[in-house]
Design a protein around this motif. Structure first.
Motif, PDB file in Angstrom:
ATOM      1  N   ASN A 140       0.689  -1.236   0.067  1.00 38.51           N
ATOM      2  CA  ASN A 140      -0.149  -0.132  -0.088  1.00 38.51           C
ATOM      3  C   ASN A 140       0.775   1.353   0.140  1.00 38.51           C
ATOM      4  N   SER A 141       2.025   1.050  -0.596  1.00 38.37           N
ATOM      5  CA  SER A 141       3.049   2.321  -0.553  1.00 38.37           C
ATOM      6  C   SER A 141       3.481   2.391  -1.875  1.00 38.37           C
ATOM      7  N   LYS A 257       2.693   7.921   5.612  1.00 31.73           N
ATOM      8  CA  LYS A 257       1.377   8.633   5.610  1.00 31.73           C
ATOM      9  C   LYS A 257       0.965   8.770   3.986  1.00 31.73           C
ATOM     10  N   GLU A 258      -0.140   9.267   3.738  1.00 35.61           N
ATOM     11  CA  GLU A 258      -0.534   9.552   2.427  1.00 35.61           C
ATOM     12  C   GLU A 258      -0.028  10.614   1.993  1.00 35.61           C
ATOM     13  N   LYS A 259       0.425  11.855   3.070  1.00 32.72           N
ATOM     14  CA  LYS A 259       1.013  13.104   2.802  1.00 32.72           C
ATOM     15  C   LYS A 259       2.500  12.922   2.540  1.00 32.72           C
ATOM     16  N   LYS A 264       4.893   7.240  -0.040  1.00 34.26           N
ATOM     17  CA  LYS A 264       3.565   7.507   0.373  1.00 34.26           C
ATOM     18  C   LYS A 264       2.968   6.523   0.843  1.00 34.26           C
ATOM     19  N   THR A 265       2.205   6.155   1.868  1.00 31.99           N
ATOM     20  CA  THR A 265       1.413   5.062   2.284  1.00 31.99           C
ATOM     21  C   THR A 265       0.106   5.395   2.408  1.00 31.99           C
ATOM     22  N   PHE A 266      -0.903   4.404   1.909  1.00 34.98           N
ATOM     23  CA  PHE A 266      -2.393   4.584   1.833  1.00 34.98           C
ATOM     24  C   PHE A 266      -2.746   3.640   2.925  1.00 34.98           C
ATOM     25  N   SER A 269      -8.255   5.724   6.645  1.00 32.35           N
ATOM     26  CA  SER A 269      -8.544   7.233   6.793  1.00 32.35           C
ATOM     27  C   SER A 269      -9.882   7.619   7.118  1.00 32.35           C
ATOM     28  N   ARG A 279      -8.074   4.779  -4.139  1.00 36.30           N
ATOM     29  CA  ARG A 279      -7.254   5.931  -3.825  1.00 36.30           C
ATOM     30  C   ARG A 279      -5.872   5.935  -4.389  1.00 36.30           C
TER      31      ARG A 279
END
Length: 303
Positions: A140-141, A257-259, A264-266, A269, A279
């Protein structure tokens, strides 16, 4: 004149006040040296022996084990919907950085949550590779900077000095700390909850690293730890014993984190819950570099 306080009482007062002997914030150490722990008594009798053998065969390839650094991804069936989007991008990142990429999709054990394949793989991989450091990422990254090696994470974060006498040379495992996005005081607000297991860095050439991973893996059977968070709490328990050797730090501006700007990691949320595939898909589609890599991967798969 005022009577002198006995030394033992004085030391106790310093401990209560959180003082230290070697620099601001350093932990008070009562023992001169920690006795050496024996290797964990773990026969690995829940291995999937065929899967472990296939991994060992893969680790005979010098194209896999050579080089200074390497990247590892462990991803299971529950992540397949979005891992097919992120794996080609991580492959391309490794190709451009000239890094080996080890992908493990098959569970290495029987009767355990798939997450435990990660430390089991590391037990095999770390002694087999010539890498100095291994970066472990989840499906997820996404890598965000193809022009930059992850080596800076070692220099800036893994070797971050917390206080004057911090023995940073002892660190062999580093993980990003899992913290909420906005806080002022992590301890007072309870803002952090253990490690992220994506973005962890392992020093591959130290036998101690493998030993600590074995301690971590041995706790898969520790029923005193919560089942749903056991793999995280297990690493935290080893960290409590090996404070100098294992280091967690909040680096969410760059990883976790997504930011985040580098990896970037989803994850979960407030707005989307655990809906991760769409996403990631939407983010890749809108990103110039990542969409190009993804499109090339799709065309190659069609050939």
């Amino acid at each position: 004149c005022r009577p002198r306080r006995p030394l033992a009482v004085g030391l106790l007062a310093l401990a209560v006040l959180g003082a230290d002997f070697g620099g601001s914030g350093s932990p008070l150490r009562w023992a001169a040296a920690r006795p050496k722990d024996p290797d964990p008594d773990d026969p690995l009798d829940d291995d999937d022996s065929s899967a472990v053998l296939r991994l060992r065969e893969q680790l005979q390839d010098p194209n896999v084990t050579g080089g200074k650094f390497g990247i590892v991804m462990v991803t299971g069936p529950s992540e397949s919907k979005y891992s097919k989007l992120t794996i080609p991008i991580w492959r391309e990142y490794c190709k451009r950085r000239r890094l080996p990429f080890v992908l493990q999709r098959e569970p290495l054990n029987v009767g355990l949550a798939f997450a435990w394949t990660k430390p089991r793989l590391l037990i095999e991989l770390l002694p087999a590779v010539k890498w100095r450091y291994a970066l472990v990422v989840d499906a997820n990254s996404l890598p965000m900077d193809f022009g930059r090696s992850f080596e800076f994470l070692i220099k800036v974060h893994m070797r971050h000095k917390r206080y004057a006498n911090d023995e940073i040379h002892k660190r062999v495992i580093f993980c990003p700390e899992n913290c909420i996005e906005d806080y002022k005081n992590a301890i007072e607000e309870g803002a952090c909850g253990g490690p992220h297991l994506s973005g962890c860095i392992f020093q591959a050439q130290k036998a101690l690293t493998t030993k600590l991973v074995r301690f971590w893996y041995a706790k898969r059977r520790d029923d005193s730890l919560p089942t749903d968070r056991r793999i995280y709490r297990a690493l935290e328990k080893v960290h409590e014993r090996y404070y100098d050797e294992i280091f967690f730090r909040d680096i969410q501006s760059e990883v976790g984190k997504e930011k985040s700007k580098f990896i970037k990691t989803f994850g979960w949320s407030q707005e989307h819950g655990f809906e991760i595939h769409n996403r990631i898909y939407d983010f890749i589609a809108k990103h110039k570099t990542l969409s190009k890599v993804g499109n090339q991967a799709d065309k190659a798969a069609e050939l």
